[in-house]
Structures are given as C-alpha cells and as structure tokens.
Design a protein around this motif. Structure first.
Motif, PDB file in Angstrom:
ATOM      1  N   LEU A   1       1.190  -1.253   0.066  1.00  0.00           N
ATOM      2  CA  LEU A   1       0.202  -0.068   0.237  1.00  0.00           C
ATOM      3  C   LEU A   1       1.074   1.648  -0.086  1.00  0.00           C
ATOM      4  CD1 LEU A   1      -3.057  -1.414   2.113  1.00  0.00           C
ATOM      5  CD2 LEU A   1      -3.279  -0.245  -0.041  1.00  0.00           C
ATOM      6  N   VAL A   2       2.526   1.414   0.878  1.00  0.00           N
ATOM      7  CA  VAL A   2       3.313   2.506   0.168  1.00  0.00           C
ATOM      8  C   VAL A   2       3.552   2.848  -0.633  1.00  0.00           C
ATOM      9  CG1 VAL A   2       5.011   3.483   0.956  1.00  0.00           C
ATOM     10  CG2 VAL A   2       3.566   2.079   3.292  1.00  0.00           C
ATOM     11  N   ASN A   3       3.676   0.989  -1.814  1.00  0.00           N
ATOM     12  CA  ASN A   3       3.807   1.615  -2.984  1.00  0.00           C
ATOM     13  C   ASN A   3       3.073   2.445  -3.334  1.00  0.00           C
ATOM     14  OD1 ASN A   3       5.957   0.950  -4.852  1.00  0.00           O
ATOM     15  ND2 ASN A   3       4.624  -0.422  -5.892  1.00  0.00           N
ATOM     16  N   GLY A   4       0.984   1.835  -4.003  1.00  0.00           N
ATOM     17  CA  GLY A   4       0.054   2.459  -3.590  1.00  0.00           C
ATOM     18  C   GLY A   4      -0.166   3.780  -4.038  1.00  0.00           C
ATOM     19  N   ILE A   5       0.623   4.492  -3.105  1.00  0.00           N
ATOM     20  CA  ILE A   5       0.604   6.126  -2.589  1.00  0.00           C
ATOM     21  C   ILE A   5       1.891   6.729  -3.195  1.00  0.00           C
ATOM     22  CG2 ILE A   5      -1.363   6.431  -0.698  1.00  0.00           C
ATOM     23  CD1 ILE A   5       0.831   6.240   1.282  1.00  0.00           C
ATOM     24  N   SER A   6       2.296   5.893  -3.548  1.00  0.00           N
ATOM     25  CA  SER A   6       3.736   6.718  -4.096  1.00  0.00           C
ATOM     26  C   SER A   6       3.784   7.239  -4.783  1.00  0.00           C
ATOM     27  CB  SER A   6       4.817   4.994  -4.969  1.00  0.00           C
ATOM     28  OG  SER A   6       4.378   5.079  -6.158  1.00  0.00           O
ATOM     29  N   ASP A   7       5.050   8.271  -5.250  1.00  0.00           N
ATOM     30  CA  ASP A   7       4.775   9.140  -6.065  1.00  0.00           C
ATOM     31  C   ASP A   7       4.642   9.315  -6.949  1.00  0.00           C
ATOM     32  OD1 ASP A   7       6.476  10.257  -3.610  1.00  0.00           O
ATOM     33  OD2 ASP A   7       8.293  10.995  -4.205  1.00  0.00           O
ATOM     34  N   ASP A   8       5.040   7.545  -7.897  1.00  0.00           N
ATOM     35  CA  ASP A   8       4.881   7.644  -9.086  1.00  0.00           C
ATOM     36  C   ASP A   8       3.550   7.379  -9.401  1.00  0.00           C
ATOM     37  OD1 ASP A   8       7.346   7.574 -10.014  1.00  0.00           O
ATOM     38  OD2 ASP A   8       7.652   5.666 -10.026  1.00  0.00           O
ATOM     39  N   VAL A   9       2.607   7.079  -7.861  1.00  0.00           N
ATOM     40  CA  VAL A   9       0.698   6.863  -8.508  1.00  0.00           C
ATOM     41  C   VAL A   9       0.676   8.371  -8.584  1.00  0.00           C
ATOM     42  CG1 VAL A   9      -0.946   6.202  -7.992  1.00  0.00           C
ATOM     43  CG2 VAL A   9       0.766   4.572  -7.761  1.00  0.00           C
ATOM     44  N   VAL A  10       0.868   9.183  -6.960  1.00  0.00           N
ATOM     45  CA  VAL A  10       0.506  10.488  -7.312  1.00  0.00           C
ATOM     46  C   VAL A  10      -0.326  11.250  -8.551  1.00  0.00           C
ATOM     47  CG1 VAL A  10       0.578  12.615  -6.159  1.00  0.00           C
ATOM     48  CG2 VAL A  10       0.498  10.479  -4.502  1.00  0.00           C
ATOM     49  N   ARG A  11       1.721  11.375  -9.044  1.00  0.00           N
ATOM     50  CA  ARG A  11       1.782  12.162  -9.940  1.00  0.00           C
ATOM     51  C   ARG A  11       1.588  11.657 -11.388  1.00  0.00           C
ATOM     52  NH1 ARG A  11       8.247  11.004  -8.927  1.00  0.00           N
ATOM     53  NH2 ARG A  11       8.280  13.039  -7.539  1.00  0.00           N
ATOM     54  N   THR A  12       0.917  10.556 -11.730  1.00  0.00           N
ATOM     55  CA  THR A  12       0.319   9.790 -12.489  1.00  0.00           C
ATOM     56  C   THR A  12      -1.559  10.078 -12.564  1.00  0.00           C
ATOM     57  OG1 THR A  12       0.773   8.168 -12.151  1.00  0.00           O
ATOM     58  CG2 THR A  12       0.956   8.195 -14.323  1.00  0.00           C
ATOM     59  N   ASN A  13      -2.292  10.456 -10.976  1.00  0.00           N
ATOM     60  CA  ASN A  13      -3.313  10.501 -10.596  1.00  0.00           C
ATOM     61  C   ASN A  13      -3.370  11.598 -10.162  1.00  0.00           C
ATOM     62  OD1 ASN A  13      -4.477   7.545 -11.504  1.00  0.00           O
ATOM     63  ND2 ASN A  13      -2.569   7.246 -10.663  1.00  0.00           N
ATOM     64  N   ASN A  14      -2.277  12.962 -10.611  1.00  0.00           N
ATOM     65  CA  ASN A  14      -2.714  13.550  -9.806  1.00  0.00           C
ATOM     66  C   ASN A  14      -4.008  14.303  -9.311  1.00  0.00           C
ATOM     67  OD1 ASN A  14      -0.967  15.892  -8.376  1.00  0.00           O
ATOM     68  ND2 ASN A  14      -1.832  17.322  -9.618  1.00  0.00           N
ATOM     69  N   ASP A  15      -4.924  14.381 -10.518  1.00  0.00           N
ATOM     70  CA  ASP A  15      -6.208  15.718 -10.442  1.00  0.00           C
ATOM     71  C   ASP A  15      -7.579  14.100 -10.246  1.00  0.00           C
ATOM     72  OD1 ASP A  15      -4.921  17.606 -11.915  1.00  0.00           O
ATOM     73  OD2 ASP A  15      -5.517  17.378 -13.772  1.00  0.00           O
ATOM     74  N   ALA A  16      -6.983  12.851  -9.506  1.00  0.00           N
ATOM     75  CA  ALA A  16      -7.982  12.128  -9.340  1.00  0.00           C
ATOM     76  C   ALA A  16      -8.282  12.776  -7.965  1.00  0.00           C
ATOM     77  CB  ALA A  16      -7.131  11.087  -9.392  1.00  0.00           C
ATOM     78  N   ALA A  17      -7.724  13.181  -6.973  1.00  0.00           N
ATOM     79  CA  ALA A  17      -7.581  13.405  -5.899  1.00  0.00           C
ATOM     80  C   ALA A  17      -7.051  14.241  -5.031  1.00  0.00           C
ATOM     81  CB  ALA A  17      -7.417  11.954  -4.708  1.00  0.00           C
ATOM     82  N   VAL A  18      -6.829  15.075  -3.864  1.00  0.00           N
ATOM     83  CA  VAL A  18      -6.196  15.870  -3.202  1.00  0.00           C
ATOM     84  C   VAL A  18      -5.039  14.775  -2.620  1.00  0.00           C
ATOM     85  CG1 VAL A  18      -5.916  18.031  -1.926  1.00  0.00           C
ATOM     86  CG2 VAL A  18      -8.221  17.768  -2.692  1.00  0.00           C
TER      87      VAL A  18
END
Lengths: 293, 410, 342
Positions: B318-335
């Motif tokens: 799950l830490v991998n699930g909220i990794s920087d890569d995930v956040v960058r690719t899904n930037n607009d999906a959430a705050v």
C-alpha cells in the motif's frame, strides 16, 4: 372460453382493445426509453439541461459526433468486463433453480400427500419464514461466513438463495401437487411401489407444467436478487445486479452511469428471450393448478 | 475523461513493467484490500498491485458496500482482508472493536517516504496512513455572480444575500444546491453547519449530546433558509445529483464535495459556459470565523487478525500504492496528501477550507449514531411541519435511544 | 403418508430452511432481547493531517474483556421493543395524555420513526394489493380477448414490469419522473404547472411509490388470472347466457367465483411482499417522505455504526406484523386443509 360465450359487442371490444393498448404502452414505455437512451451520452440520457436533448441527442452529437453511441456497451462489456458478471449470474441462476426445484418438489409432494396436522403447520411456518426481511438475514450471515471462510463464493450464495426461496417454492408446488389426483400414486402403491417409486414413476412424468412455472419464479428471484448477492459475493464473483449498482457507485463518475444503463438493458435482454420462450409454459403451468391457493 | 482513464491505465501498466520490482522486495505474503470504489482508490490499489509476484499475491475488493462488510470481514480470524481503506468516520467501528493493528513498527521499517502529517495516531499509536483529503466547500459561478452584481460570498449570510440577488435578478430560480438527501447526506450538512457555530456536539467527557441549544437552532435555521433557494427536490439530492445539476448549469452557489471538482471542471458532460466560470473556494463561515465544514481523509488500515508477514506485505504494497509515481500519474484524481502532489483548480476549495481553520470530522465512537439520528429527524423541520426545537429534541431522543443500545449511555 | 416417508421427503428442504432461516431467526430473536455492553471509554490525544485533538475513544481491550465474558451483550428484556426507535410506549403514553385533539395525537405518533414507517407501510399495502388484483384481472380479461396472433407479444410485454429488478426498475423510473425527465415534463405540461415535481411533496411521493408498486406487481396478478381464465368452464358460461345473463352478470357470477382461489393466493403473496416494501423507497430516494419497516432495518444495518439489536427488534416486529396481516388467509387455509384431510 371460446365460441359464443366469448363473442362481444362492438363497444366492449373497442374498450377492451383500447385498454390493452394503453396497458402495453405503460408496461413497455420505460424499457423502450431506456433502450433508446442507452445509446446516448449521460448528458442526453438525464437531459437535465433540456428534456428534448434525450430525443435529439444534442450532447451525444457534440461529444461523439454521431447521434448514437455504443460507448456505454463497450465500457460495460469490454472495459469493465461485465461478461464476468453475466457468467456468474448464469451459474448462480442455473444452480439456484435446479436445487430449489429438486428440494421443493420433494417437500411440496410430501406436504400435499400428508394429511397430518404437522404438514399444515410446516406450511404456516414456511410462510412466517418468508416474512423475514432479507436484509436482517444477510447481516446475520456475514460473521459466520467470514469466520468459516465461506464468504464471497458462488456456492454459498446459491445455497442461501435456495433456502430463502424454499417457502415460496414449497407453497406453489404443494398446491400444484394437491391438484394431481391422489389415486395415481395410491394405485401405484397398491401395485407394490414404495412412496418414492410412486413419486418417481407416476408423479414425475405429470408434474412438469407446475415445476416449470415455479422454476420461472425461482429464476426471477435469483436473477433479480440484490440484497443477498451484493453482500455475500466478492467483486470477482459478483452477479449482474450488484455489478450494475457498482457502476452507479457511491461517487459515480462521468460515463460510468451510462455503463449502468447499458448493463441494465443487457441484463434485461436474456429475460426477454426467456419469457418469449416460456410464456406458454408459464401459463399452462399455472393453469394446471400450481396456484390454487 | 473516458479516454484519459484508458490512457492512465496504460501508463500504470508501463510503469509497472519498468520501475517496480516484482514483490517490492518482499519474499512472501498475501495482500487483500477492501475499499470503496472510486478513481483515487482504484489508482492506489493498482499501485499496490505492482508488488505482486515472487510469492506475493495482491487482490482487492473495491465495492460500495465496503462499510457494511468491513467489521464482519475483519472480525473473522484470520481476517478476510489484510487491509481496509477507510475514512475518518468509517475507521471508528474498526477502532471500537480493536480490529486494526498499530502500524508503529511498520512505519519505522518501511515508512520513510511518508510524511508525518499522513500518520493518523490514536493515543500515540499510528493506526492508519492517510493519503487523500476531502471536504465540502463552496462552488460558485463567477459569471452569474457578476451578472447579479455580488462579490463571492465568504459567510453563509453572504451566500443567502447573493442567492436572493440572483433570484430577484431573474437569473436563476434555484441558485443554491447542497447534498441534502435525507439520511447520511443531510446529517452531514447539519454537522458541517453546526461546526460553523464553534460549539461542541457532546458534553465534555461524555457521550451526552449537546446540540439541543441555540447553536443547533441557528444551524438548522441557516439550513432551512438555504433550502428555500434550492430546487424543491432538494431532499433527494445526493452528491451525484448535485454534480449533474451543476454541470447542467442550473445552480450558481453549491456546497459540494471537493472530490467532485475534477469531474465538474473537465470538459465532459458540461458546457464551456459552466466549466469556464466555476470557481472552487473555501467553505463559508457561519458564526464569526468558524468555517462551516468538516475535513475528511481517506487512508489505509491493516487488519489485526492477520499474520505479521501478511501485515508487512500489505503495508509495503500500500505504501507503494501511494508512491510518488502513483500520485504524479493520478494528480487530478484526488487531493493527495503527498509532497509531490501539485495543487490544481480542482483542489483549490479543499486546500482553502483546510487553510481557513476548518476542523476534521469528529472521530468519536458515538458520532455515527448522532449522524444517523440527524439524517433521519431534521427533514420535517426543513419541510416546515415542525419547529427547530422539536426537531432537535427528536434528534436528541433518537440519539439517546441508540447510544443506550450501543452501551455509550446508561 | 407415513411419518417416516414424509420426513425423508421433506428433509432436504427443511434442512435448508432450518439452517438459513430458522437458525438466524432464533438468533435475531435472542439478539433483540440484548443490548451491547457498556463501552469503556478513555480520552486520548489523536493526530492526523489536520492537527491534533483530545478525543474520546473506546478502550477496545477493556470492552473486549466484557464481551468475551458475555458474547451476547447485556440482557435487556423487551426494553428495546419499547424504546423510542420501536414501539415507543413512553412517548405514545405521553402524547396521549397531552393530546389536544385526536389529530394532534396522530401527528405526535407520526413523529416517531416506527409509527411513521407503519403508516406508510399499511397505506401502501392496502392500496396496492387490491388495485394490483383489480388491474391484473382487467388486463387478463383484456388480453384474453386479443386476437390469437397478438396474444404472445402482448403477454410478453405485460410481464416486463415484473421481471426487472425492483431496485433498478425504480431507479430508471426515478430518472424519468425527474422534473427534467420525460415523464416529469409531460406531467408539468399536462397539469400546466412548470414547478410540479413528484419528488418534492409527501403526498406526491406516496402516490408515485404506490403507482410504481401497482405497475410492478400487476403483471404477477395478470399472469395468474390469465392462466385461471383458460380453465373457466365454457359450458357454465353458455348456460348463463341462455339464462339471459348479460356480460357483467357472467363475469360476476361465473368467472369471478372461478378465480376466487387465485385471488386468495395473490392476496397472500402480495400482502406479504407489499408489507416489506423496500426497494422503491431506495430507488426513488423517497426516505424523506416515506419510510417502511424494511427501510428502518436497512437504516440500522447500513452506515458506519451497525445497530444489530435494534434491527433485530424491528425484524421481529415485521414478522409479527405479517403474521397478523395474513391471519384471515391462514384461517381460511386451515379450514381448507381440514376439509381436504382424510
């Protein structure tokens, strides 16, 4: 009820035909409308801005370039793999109907042929069982099912649906067997058959109309169930109705709503075929006395 | 957006093929995640799924029924799910029953990339890791406000004044829209509004409810005044309905979830006129500087009833699930609560609400009972068939009966 | 049939029902007599993305110890049944003592959740059930006259409302009756009232739900009656005609008596199903104006906090309600049964 008795005066004929036409319209309109709307985009389907959008396809034209779009169907079947849900539904429905009918025929036959008081009370208790709200039942199942690792699997759901469906099945088949003359199996027993042999060789061949009718009601219950399937199946094993509810979701996203609409249409299609196919049997089964109270 | 989603899915697959190590450095473990079903959580679970392989299995059940399943699923031993994705209200039943484990060791071992503010600590122990924030706040249409000649409102009094002007100018009949569907949504609106009075929900140190007072009346009256500018169907409006009405351009002042910002501002389902003039900003204040909103987080928890190895695997995945890569690719999906998250117009409202001093939704064990009582009992007041005092007395009575049954009150 | 044979025939069916309905039923009844243990609370410092706060939390270990000693919780007798969320005896007594008029008392009663739910449930049950039977009969008579070629398609279309999942069927109609939807717009045009909304007022919401209920269940009555019509003895009809009976008299004195057993069967099933009305309320988002017993149960079981004891009590009350409702039908069935028994 043919022949002279059925010949009617002209005004009555017109009134009767008119009424049937109105009813057919009322019954079919929501389905026709949904079928039509399923080829539009969400803005047109809901037509919040202007209701005529639903007819003209204004937003569909803007967003897709055509007046109709298969995006909903593509999204549901290809992207969201709705076929898995369809497959699960097929499995659940098939086994629920088969098991329900097997248990129900045996039980219903016994109830119809036993003259003892307890048979009546069993029927009454079955009726009380039917009164139990499904939501309460399902919430009660959750913990033991998780505890014993039964949760999420198709067989668990099938058994639960069979059990929930038993009271209705028993009632219908019981009243159906009441209409099969007792002499049939009595004489077989005189000839030396056991009760089960009498059932197998004498009753089974004549019971099909009633069984088919009861089976159709079981089918509808299993096919349409939401309370049980939504709570007892894991995502991979989901059937169609909870899958559709999933498309709508608690925070549904643009486009997903149209997946749901397309899925609703897809889920209703097999029922069309089924009813077309079995309508004669439904009627003949009921006629044969499955539901004489 | 449809295409964008497909593109994103593609991007995730490519990433998993190149950057992530199979197993994320783990040798074994079963990861099974229970959570709600929306884009941001799907992205997190997809990120966690990159750790599959090398003896590690990752599966998930994302469903809208997750809240109804979680307690039973985690009570079983071993638990059906090794992780539950929760919000600050739905973590409470798990905490109440002691179904989730302390993450202190796991954070120390694998949580270097996490920010301290992401850690939800209860009594000094980390119980959850938050990854996204949400809040209900003000959406307004700058063009409509300009046409009516009003400034963007800061307080609910100003919202009412602006609504009155828009209506009297003949621009819109029902300029205000809120999630006021009877039930959870309406309860949430009252909770938000009551937050704006600055008063506590419960008597200090007890489970006795304390909303049956002038503050409660003020919050109810404001809600009622607002609904007078809403569509008469307002008691059926949930988040889906309000967003659709907004996209159709039929409201100018909305109190809606920040997570709706992205879908509303994108080009699908709405006209340029609406998307171009929609502004997301802080929730209005009610009394003084008190912002009438509650802040929410979504985060993951790890089940107590799984083996330590599975818990570790789950945490790492799950830490991998909220990794920087995930956040960058899904930037607009959430705050996202992440250092690499880039704020956008869609997240401006949540940030502004958090900055203006709004409080988080109370993580009290009996808050859910009050929420339920509110959602059921204040409808009649809004419909005008009972007084505010009567409605609050009903809420108090309904809550008290529920709290007695659950053992919070004697 | 011998007891032994009977037992073996009924066993599989009975086992399924005992295991999955009777056992939960007993467990529900037991749980409705209990409430949860006193929660041991403590004040802790909790931190998160939005800062730190002193908050009350449950001392899970201490509470768990209480639970391990007595897993069912505290015995509460029938108190849950009489609390405000259920029969609310204290509140009802108070309302009765302080009543200014009967109307005032009923208004107070309607303010209590269970009575509000019972109010709608009973109205729904007793309006929908007879209308379903009536409409089903009229449709069956009408379809019976349709030319043979068109009969098949007509039957098929007539069954449509019944075969779609109630939750989804009502959701589709909910979209259509929206003020901006096709039915909503048509009604606005028909009544010349641009502000008309079926979702806004309690009276209109009730009407919508009832109309939906009739629409959804009429096919069931239709198909049963249609089957029954096929077995009407044409000799007795012709005899009636020769005696000079007009169409209405034929219907009244020959057809309807023939269909009477079916009316009983449909009433039985419909009373029961309508008493448990639930899906339309969710589908139509009607909970502001109409709740039912099943909806209260749903409300207790869904959401962040599950109130199983309360839901259990409401479930038991629902079962009692259904039993009372069906009593006349049951007594009749008992007479029939005694009549048939040897």
């Amino acid at each position: 009820m043919t022949s002279r008795a059925n010949r009617a005066s002209k005004p009555l004929m017109i009134a009767s035909t008119g009424f049937v036409l109105i009813w057919v319209f009322i019954a079919a309109f929501p389905f026709v409308w949904t079928l039509w709307g399923s080829f539009k985009v969400q803005g047109d389907f809901f037509s919040k801005a202007d209701w005529r959008y639903a007819l003209n396809g204004t937003r569909t034209a803007i967003e897709t370039g055509g007046l109709f779009t298969g995006a909903g169907y593509e999204g549901a079947w290809v992207q969201q793999e709705f076929w898995r849900a369809a497959l699960n539904t097929a499995i659940v429905v098939l086994f629920t109907v088969l098991i329900s009918l097997t248990l129900g025929t045996l039980g219903g036959y016994a109830l119809a042929r036993s003259g003892h008081n307890y048979a009546f009370w069993l029927l009454m208790i079955a009726l009380v069982f039917r009164a139990m709200p499904h939501i309460t039942l399902v919430s009660g199942y959750l913990l033991p099912f998780f505890e014993w690792n039964l949760w999420g699997h198709l067989p668990t759901t099938i058994i639960v649906l069979v059990a929930i469906n038993q009271p209705f099945t028993l009632w219908m088949l019981h009243s159906f067997f009441l209409n099969i003359p007792k002499d049939l199996d009595e004489s077989a027993k005189v000839d030396g058959c056991t009760q089960f042999q009498a059932f197998r060789h004498v009753i089974i061949p004549v019971m099909w109309p009633g069984v088919i009718t009861t089976g159709l009601f079981s089918f509808l219950l299993a096919y349409n169930d939401f309370a049980v399937t939504s709570m007892l199946l894991s995502k991979d094993n989901q059937t169609m109705v909870p899958a559709i509810a999933g498309f709508l979701g608690s925070t549904f996203e643009e486009g997903n709503v149209m997946f749901a609409v397309a899925a609703v249409v897809s889920a209703t299609a097999p029922l069309f075929v089924l009813v077309m196919f079995f309508q004669r049997q439904i009627v003949s089964g009921l006629t044969a006395g499955a539901v004489k109270g | 957006m449809f295409l964008k989603k497909l593109a994103l899915a593609g991007a995730v697959t490519v990433l998993s093929g190149t950057t992530a190590l199979a197993g994320c450095g783990l040798s074994a473990g079963n990861v099974n995640i229970l959570g709600n079903d929306f884009a941001a959580i799907q992205a997190v679970v997809a990120g966690a799924g990159e750790c599959a392989g090398d003896g590690v299995t990752v599966s998930a059940n994302l469903t809208t029924e997750h809240r109804d399943l979680q307690v039973a699923a985690l009570t079983a031993n071993p638990a059906q799910y090794s992780a539950a994705i929760v919000a600050n209200s739905s973590i409470v039943p798990l905490l109440n029953d002691g179904l989730i484990r302390s993450l202190d060791d796991l954070v120390a071992k694998h949580g270097q990339g996490l920010q301290p503010s992401q850690l939800i600590t209860i009594d000094g122990k980390v119980m959850a890791v938050a990854f996204m924030a949400n809040a209900q706040h003000l959406f307004y249409r700058s063009d409509v406000l300009a046409a009516a000649g009003v400034q963007p409102p800061k307080s609910y009094e100003e919202v009412l004044a602006a609504a009155a002007k828009i209506k009297s100018a003949g621009l819109m009949d029902h300029p205000v829209i809120m999630n006021t569907k009877t039930g959870w949504n309406l309860g949430e609106e009252f909770v938000n509004m009551y937050m704006g009075t600055g008063a506590p929900f419960f008597k200090a140190g007890s489970a006795e409810v304390a909303i049956n007072n002038d503050h409660g009346v003020a919050a109810l009256n404001m809600l009622k005044s607002l609904t007078e500018y809403s569509n008469p169907d307002y008691l059926t409006y949930d988040s889906n309905a309000t967003a659709a009405v907004w996209e159709a351009g039929q409201a100018a002042l909305g109190i809606m979830w920040g997570s709706r910002g992205g879908p509303i501002l994108d080009d699908e389902g709405s006209t340029e006129e609406v998307t171009g003039s929609t502004v997301l900003t802080s929730a209005p204040t009610l009394m003084g500087d008190n912002v009438a909103s509650t802040l929410w987080w979504d985060g993951f928890t790890i089940s107590a009833n799984v083996s330590d190895a599975d818990a570790e695997a789950t945490f790492v995945a799950l830490v991998n699930g909220i990794s920087d890569d995930v956040v960058r690719t899904n930037n607009d999906a959430a705050v996202w609560l992440s250092a690499v998250y880039e704020p956008s117009a869609a997240s401006a409202g949540v940030s502004a609400t958090a900055m203006s001093g709004a409080n988080p939704y109370p993580m009290l064990p009996y808050m859910g009972l009050l929420h339920g009582a509110l959602g059921a009992e204040i409808t009649e007041f809004l419909q005008g068939s009972e007084t505010a005092e009567q409605a609050l007395a009903d809420v108090e009575a309904a809550y008290t009966a529920a709290a007695k049954e659950k053992g919070f009150l004697q | 049939m011998a007891h032994r044979t009977f037992f073996w025939f009924i066993l599989p069916s009975l086992a399924a029902m005992l295991l999955f309905i009777a056992l939960p039923l007993v467990s529900v009844a037991v749980q409705s007599l209990h409430i949860e243990h006193e929660q041991v609370l403590k004040v802790t410092k909790n931190c998160g993305p939005f800062g730190c706060k002193e908050e009350t939390t449950v001392n899970a270990e201490a509470t768990q110890m209480l639970r391990d000693q007595k897993p069912l919780g505290r015995f509460n007798g029938l108190n849950t049944y009489f609390d405000r969320g259920h029969l609310a005896t204290a509140e009802v007594a108070q309302a009765w003592q302080e009543r200014s008029s009967l109307g005032g008392f009923l208004a107070d009663l309607y303010n209590l959740p269970l009575y509000k739910a019972i109010g709608f449930t009973l109205v729904y049950t007793f309006v929908v059930t007879p209308l379903v039977i009536l409409l089903g009969l009229v449709i069956a008579l009408g379809v019976n006259r349709v030319t043979p070629i068109l009969k098949g398609p007509t039957i098929f279309v007539s069954l449509l409302p019944m075969i779609v999942t109630p939750l989804i069927g009502s959701l589709i109609l909910f979209w259509m009756i929206d003020a901006q939807g096709i039915i909503g717009k048509s009604l606005q045009y028909l009544f010349d009232d641009p502000e008309l909304s079926l979702k806004a007022s309690p009276a209109l919401t009730w009407m919508t739900l009832i109309v939906y209920g009739i629409w959804h269940s009429a096919p069931f009555a239709f198909v049963v009656f249609y089957a029954g019509l096929q077995t009407v003895n044409s000799d007795s009809l012709e005899a009636a005609q020769i005696d000079g009976a007009n169409r209405w008299q034929q219907l009244r004195y020959v057809v309807i008596p023939h269909l009477m057993p079916l009316v009983i069967f449909i009433s039985l099933i419909q009373l029961m199903d309508n008493f448990r009305v639930f899906e339309p309320i969710v589908g139509f988002s009607a909970q502001a104006n109409a709740t039912s017993l099943s909806f209260i149960i749903f409300n207790d079981l869904r959401g962040d906090v599950m109130r199983f004891n309360s839901a259990a009590a409401t479930s038991v009350l629902t079962i009692l309600g259904v039993t009372i409702l069906l009593l006349p039908v049951l007594i009749r069935t008992w007479r029939d049964f005694k009549g048939k028994a040897i």
